[in-house]
Design an enzyme around this catalytic site. Structure first.
Site, PDB file in Angstrom:
ATOM      1  N   SER A   1     109.983  24.733  59.679  1.00  0.00           N
ATOM      2  CA  SER A   1     109.397  23.911  60.742  1.00  0.00           C
ATOM      3  C   SER A   1     110.502  23.181  61.491  1.00  0.00           C
ATOM      4  CB  SER A   1     108.427  22.893  60.146  1.00  0.00           C
ATOM      5  OG  SER A   1     108.072  21.895  61.096  1.00  0.00           O
TER       6      SER A   1
ATOM      7  N   TYR B   1     106.523  16.536  53.862  1.00  0.00           N
ATOM      8  CA  TYR B   1     106.407  17.776  54.639  1.00  0.00           C
ATOM      9  C   TYR B   1     107.784  18.304  55.012  1.00  0.00           C
ATOM     10  CZ  TYR B   1     105.265  21.019  58.401  1.00  0.00           C
ATOM     11  OH  TYR B   1     105.170  22.142  59.203  1.00  0.00           O
TER      12      TYR B   1
ATOM     13  N   GLY C   1      95.339  30.767  62.951  1.00  0.00           N
ATOM     14  CA  GLY C   1      96.580  30.299  63.539  1.00  0.00           C
ATOM     15  C   GLY C   1      97.640  31.362  63.729  1.00  0.00           C
ATOM     16  N   ILE C   2      98.891  30.949  63.519  1.00  0.00           N
ATOM     17  CA  ILE C   2     100.034  31.849  63.701  1.00  0.00           C
ATOM     18  C   ILE C   2      99.944  33.029  62.752  1.00  0.00           C
ATOM     19  CG2 ILE C   2     102.543  32.020  63.508  1.00  0.00           C
ATOM     20  CD1 ILE C   2     102.663  29.034  64.286  1.00  0.00           C
ATOM     21  N   GLY C   3      99.501  32.786  61.533  1.00  0.00           N
ATOM     22  CA  GLY C   3      99.488  33.840  60.524  1.00  0.00           C
ATOM     23  C   GLY C   3      98.622  35.021  60.888  1.00  0.00           C
TER      24      GLY C   3
ATOM     25  N   GLY D   1      98.923  32.685  54.753  1.00  0.00           N
ATOM     26  CA  GLY D   1      98.438  31.824  55.832  1.00  0.00           C
ATOM     27  C   GLY D   1      97.897  32.602  57.006  1.00  0.00           C
ATOM     28  N   ALA D   2      97.324  33.763  56.745  1.00  0.00           N
ATOM     29  CA  ALA D   2      96.885  34.645  57.830  1.00  0.00           C
ATOM     30  C   ALA D   2      95.386  34.569  58.084  1.00  0.00           C
ATOM     31  CB  ALA D   2      97.288  36.088  57.538  1.00  0.00           C
TER      32      ALA D   2
END
Length: 315
Positions: free
Chosen positions: A156, A181, A31-33, A27-28
């Site tokens: 989360s 989720y 965003g955060i990743g 997930g990079a």
């Protein structure tokens, strides 16, 4: 300067020297990743970005190198919604025959309004957020053991009061976007705790930690036509405003818990999050009540092994 090559704002964290360390961050591509990956690269790690989109991966690499000019960063194809793709990624990394020192399972999809399935027939959030990451971790286990690695599992805040609907994991009977989720992200954290317990029992030498980023204006709730969401949710606009006001976090601050989980000594089975639940400086926190259910920890490990199949079996 174009958006793809603009510099990133990194957290105000002092990380240890990670020279000669090899990391994988899912997930990079944004965003955060991408902040996590850039921060690890700035500390000297070589970072592999598994990405579904070649273009987004190239843009992420450009942003990281604009921020960290000497960054050792590269991309490889991975779609967590396909166990075949996970197996191909694992084979690619195994082909390098290098120990892996850090795995950050950060990627995720959130609340598609209508039920969708992975390539393997699982509900998209369950299959991507949990099963894809679990298969990735198990497939990379020999390299993680060789590197005495740290594995970080990004859950989360939505999961803190959640439960897993064991008799309808794929939402075939009753799909709820948030319900699915929540259970996927709860399973991520429970699997993280199970991995730590297995590693200790079997002498694998791996440490496993869990983190949650709080709330910040990432792209999880942005317009994503592929998920059946043509426009961003109203919540995302509210979160942007609250972030500017300091009520919730920024993307940079939201990366801090995972970075602490990745680099703090003796962090096996530790849980990291922001100090004010949804925002604030990262610190160790007490595991939420659902994470302290030892029967659920054990069940997630056992059921997950069955669901991902024998090609990801632990030798």
């Amino acid at each position: 300067m174009t958006r793809s090559s603009s510099t990133l704002r990194l957290p105000d964290l002092r990380l240890p020297d990670l020279t000669d360390r090899l990391a994988v961050v899912t997930g990079a591509s944004d965003g955060i990743g991408v902040v996590i990956a850039a921060s690890l690269a700035a500390a000297g790690a070589e970072v592999i970005l598994p990405v579904r989109s070649v273009d987004k991966g190239a843009a992420a690499v450009a942003r990281i190198r604009a921020t960290v000019p000497d960054a050792a960063v590269s991309t490889r194809p991975l779609d967590l919604a396909s166990l075949d793709s996970v197996a191909r990624f694992v084979a690619s990394v195994q082909g390098d025959a290098r120990p892996l020192h850090l795995l950050v399972n950060n990627a995720g999809v959130m609340t598609p309004p209508h039920r969708q399935e992975t390539a393997d027939g699982h509900e998209l959030q369950w299959g991507t957020n949990h099963l894809g990451h679990a298969a990735l971790t198990l497939g990379l286990l020999p390299l993680l053991r060789a590197g005495a690695a740290r594995v970080v599992h990004q859950t989360s805040i939505a999961a803190r009061g959640g439960r897993i609907v064991w008799d309808d994991l794929d939402g075939e009977r009753d799909y709820g976007a948030m319900t699915s989720y929540v259970q996927s992200k709860l399973a991520v954290a429970l699997f993280g705790r199970a991995l730590e317990q297995r590693s200790r029992a079997e002498g694998w030498g791996i440490s496993s930690a869990v983190s949650h980023p709080g709330v910040s204006p990432t792209n999880l709730l942005a317009a994503q036509p592929g998920l059946g969401r043509p426009r961003e949710t109203g919540a995302r606009g509210v979160i942007r405003v609250l972030s500017r006001l300091g009520v919730v976090g920024t993307v940079a601050s939201a990366a801090e818990p995972a970075l602490l989980a990745a680099t703090e000594p003796d962090a096996g089975d530790a849980f990291f999050g922001p100090s004010r639940t949804v925002a604030g400086h990262a610190r160790r926190i007490e595991p939420w009540a659902p994470l302290r259910d030892t029967a659920e920890v054990r069940r997630v490990w056992e059921e997950t092994a069955q669901l991902v199949g024998p090609r990801f079996a632990v030798a």
